[in-house]
Every structure is written in structure tokens, then in C-alpha cells.
Design an enzyme around this catalytic site. Structure first.
Site, PDB file in Angstrom:
ATOM      1  CG  ASP A  76      85.083  38.730  47.210  1.00 54.12           C
ATOM      2  OD1 ASP A  76      85.271  37.938  46.257  1.00 54.12           O
ATOM      3  OD2 ASP A  76      85.967  39.512  47.618  1.00 54.12           O
ATOM      4  CG  HIS A 112      88.688  37.460  45.442  1.00 52.81           C
ATOM      5  ND1 HIS A 112      87.997  38.658  45.491  1.00 52.81           N
ATOM      6  CD2 HIS A 112      89.793  37.680  44.688  1.00 52.81           C
ATOM      7  CE1 HIS A 112      88.674  39.576  44.790  1.00 52.81           C
ATOM      8  NE2 HIS A 112      89.756  38.994  44.297  1.00 52.81           N
ATOM      9  CB  SER A 168      93.082  39.809  44.122  1.00 54.60           C
ATOM     10  OG  SER A 168      92.233  39.309  43.104  1.00 54.60           O
TER      11      SER A 168
END
Length: 349
Positions: free
Chosen positions: A322, A325, A46
Site C-alpha cells: 500500500d 508498507h 506496523s
């Protein structure tokens, strides 16, 4: 006692695993008229995914609110590492693999998928081996020529999810041997990318995992958890040594490490100093999109349609978006510190 503390902290980190559903489709051959000499091919999770994980929160507000102004599959409020490296190469961000039938492939392809790792860490997400398989299929379909590949760059960013999956199995005592096996597999993967024709491969070092907001919550976001950062340090030392050996084997500097570990720490330390000098600055160890408890609730709503998260006033001042990340601002700061290393990617020697 120390071992029990480490296990507890790691279990907190484990709870951050991204649960997503894969998108299964059948695609054909592409006619890609390629006029751009440099392309970027991306493999990982991610941190570098720009849209492959379609059934995920990255396609829901408030993700993408800073750039491009709507959710497009990046786990951030805006740009991620892939975007900045593409800009360094003076090309547009490469197409997410899942979108390859509807987009140009002249700038390369991004195979990265959230929740995945070097090994199989996701129920149906493609691990790095499968991602490289997809890359090889494109080559077999003559989407890219030998000349295309020789002038291109690969970005590899993975391993965090591998440690999450490993500790989740309760084998913390064997973590050193696991790191060794992980680095060995990663080494085979990047060698394979080189064998397929890529002559410049950037490999991200593991971030200081004890600094992500999911973990720093136990310190009330006052400091990183150094005992967890040791996992990253040991991983990175072994990876750097492996990369040196790989370059010696091929006789030239094909493999380049990107020091995400120190770039993260340096940026966090700088922002902490700024916060002490100016109380309106945001704590870099807190997330801008603050989630409920230990859940991945950024982007989620309850049964009444109410947000299960709260947003900071100034995302442009945050480091983390978040609980896991970085924000666009965070990635930009990290990218700025990586530019000297990135210069090796355009070195023709």
C-alpha cells in the site's frame, strides 16, 4: 524556499498516519511449557506488527491475500519483517500479544502495534515503553525463565511514526534536536530490554521515507524525494553511533543494527533497472493496492460496497503493498539483503 518545500513534503507524509482503535482486555497468567531454546520478542510499529492492531484495515481484505490467504493483521499482502527474521532463527512467528491467551508462547511474543512509536504517537496504541512494560509483566509472571531470555532475540523497529507526529506539530526547525531526543529514548529502551535479560537485540534503521508511494506520488512515482531521505540519513548516523557506544559499555556485541535504509534503496534500484529492461515489471515506487488520493483506503469500501482501491495484477512483482508498507515480495527482498547482519544474532560471542 527549500524550507517551504520540505514542510510541504513532510505534511504529505504526515497524512499517512494510521488511525486505529485499541483493544482493551484483561488477561491472566499463562502456563507456557517452553521447549524451544530460541524465542523472538518484537517491539515497534506496523512494519513488524503481526496482528496486535485488531481494529484496523490490516484485518480486512485484500490484506493477507498472498499469505496466509486471508487478513490476519499484517500490513501487507503476506509476510512482514517479523516473519522472515523468525524463519532465519528457525522458529515459527511469535504470537501477537493481543492473542496470547489463545496461542502458544513458546516462540516468543510480538508487542508491536501499528501507528505507535518510541514516544506516544497514537491515541491509545502502546508506545515502546508500554510495550516493554508488557514484556516485563510476562517475566514477572514467570512465563519465561532467565535461561529462556538469555538465548532469545529482540527485534526493535520504530521511529517513523515519531517523525510524523513531530512534524504534525509544526516544529520542523527543531528536527535535529528532536532526532537527538528520540535516539536517547530509543537507547534507554533497548538498554532496558537488555537489562530484562535479552542478549541479542536487532534494531532497524529508519527506512528512506522519501521513497514510500505516499511521497513519491509528487514525482509521479518516478523517483524518491531525496530531501526527505536526509531525515532518515541523519537519524541512522546518530543511531549507529549510539549502538557502537552501547556495545562498548557492555563489552560485547549485544546490539545489532539492521540497515533497512540501504536494503530498501538497493532493492528499489534493482527493480527500477528491471522495469527499464522489461516494461511488464512493476514500478517499485508505486503501491500494488493503489489508494484513492492521499487516503488510507486499501481495505476500505464505499457506501455501496465498492472497493475504494485497485489492485495490481501481480503482487509478487511489487515492492510496496500500500502507500506505506512493503509487500511480501518487498520484505523478502529486503530480508535477503539483511541476512549477513542477522548472522550476528546467533553469534554466541
Amino acid at each position: 524556499m527549500a524550507k517551504q518545500v520540505l514542510i510541504t513534503l513532510l505534511l504529505l507524509f504526515i497524512s499517512s498516519t494510521e488511525v486505529v482503535e485499541g483493544t482493551k482486555k484483561s488477561y491472566g497468567i499463562y502456563d507456557n511449557k517452553n521447549n524451544n531454546s530460541v524465542k523472538l520478542f518484537v517491539f515497534g510499529d506496523s512494519y513488524v506488527d503481526t496482528g496486535n492492531t485488531m481494529q484496523s484495515r490490516s484485518y480486512k481484505p485484500p490484506y493477507g491475500m498472498t499469505y496466509p490467504g486471508k487478513p490476519v493483521g499484517r500490513f501487507s499482502d503476506g509476510r512482514v519483517l517479523t516473519d522472515y527474521i523468525a524463519s532465519f532463527l528457525k522458529i515459527q512467528t511469535p504470537t501477537a500479544y493481543v492473542l496470547r491467551n489463545s496461542s502458544t508462547l513458546q516462540y516468543g511474543v510480538n508487542f508491536a502495534y501499528a501507528g505507535t512509536g518510541v514516544f506516544q504517537t497514537s491515541v491509545d496504541g502502546p508506545n515502546m515503553t508500554v510495550q516493554i512494560d508488557s514484556f516485563e509483566k510476562l517475566i514477572q509472571q514467570n512465563v519465561y525463565t532467565k535461561q529462556d531470555l538469555e538465548s532469545s532475540v529482540a527485534l526493535v523497529s520504530a521511529s517513523g511514526n515519531d517523525y510524523i507526529a513531530f512534524v504534525n506539530k509544526g516544529n520542523i526547525i527543531d528536527i535535529k534536536s528532536f532526532t537527538s531526543s528520540l535516539i536517547n529514548q530509543l537507547s534507554m529502551n533497548v538498554q532496558r530490554i537488555h537489562d530484562l535479560g535479552i542478549n541479542k537485540i536487532a534494531i532497524g534503521l529508519l527506512i528512506p521515507i522519501g521513497c514510500v508511494p505516499r511521497i513519491t506520488a509528487i514525482t509521479f512515482h518516478l523517483s524518491c524525494v531525496d530531501i526527505l531521505n536526509l531525515i532518515s540519513v541523519n537519524h541512522n548516523q546518530m543511531l549507529i553511533q549510539t549502538v557502537l557506544q552501547l556495545n562498548q559499555q557492555v563489552g560485547k556485541s549485544v546490539f545489532v543494527t539492521l540497515d533497512l535504509y540501504n536494503a530498501f534503496l538497493s532493492t528499489i534500484e534493482t527493480m527500477q533497472k528491471q522495469q527499464k529492461e522489461n516494461s511488464t515489471r512493476m514500478n517499485p515506487l508505486k503501491s500494488c493496492c493503489e489508494e484513492e488520493g492521499l487516503t488510507n483506503s486499501c481495505g476500505s469500501v464505499d457506501d455501496n460496497g465498492e472497493n475504494k482501491y485497485t489492485l495490481c495484477e501481480n503482487p509478487e512483482l511489487s515492492f510496496f503493498w500500500d502507500n506505506l508498507h512493503p509487500s511480501q515480495n518487498g520484505w523478502h527482498a529486503v530480508y535477503t539483503l539483511l541476512q549477513s547482519s542477522l548472522g550476528q544474532l546467533i553469534d554466541k560471542n
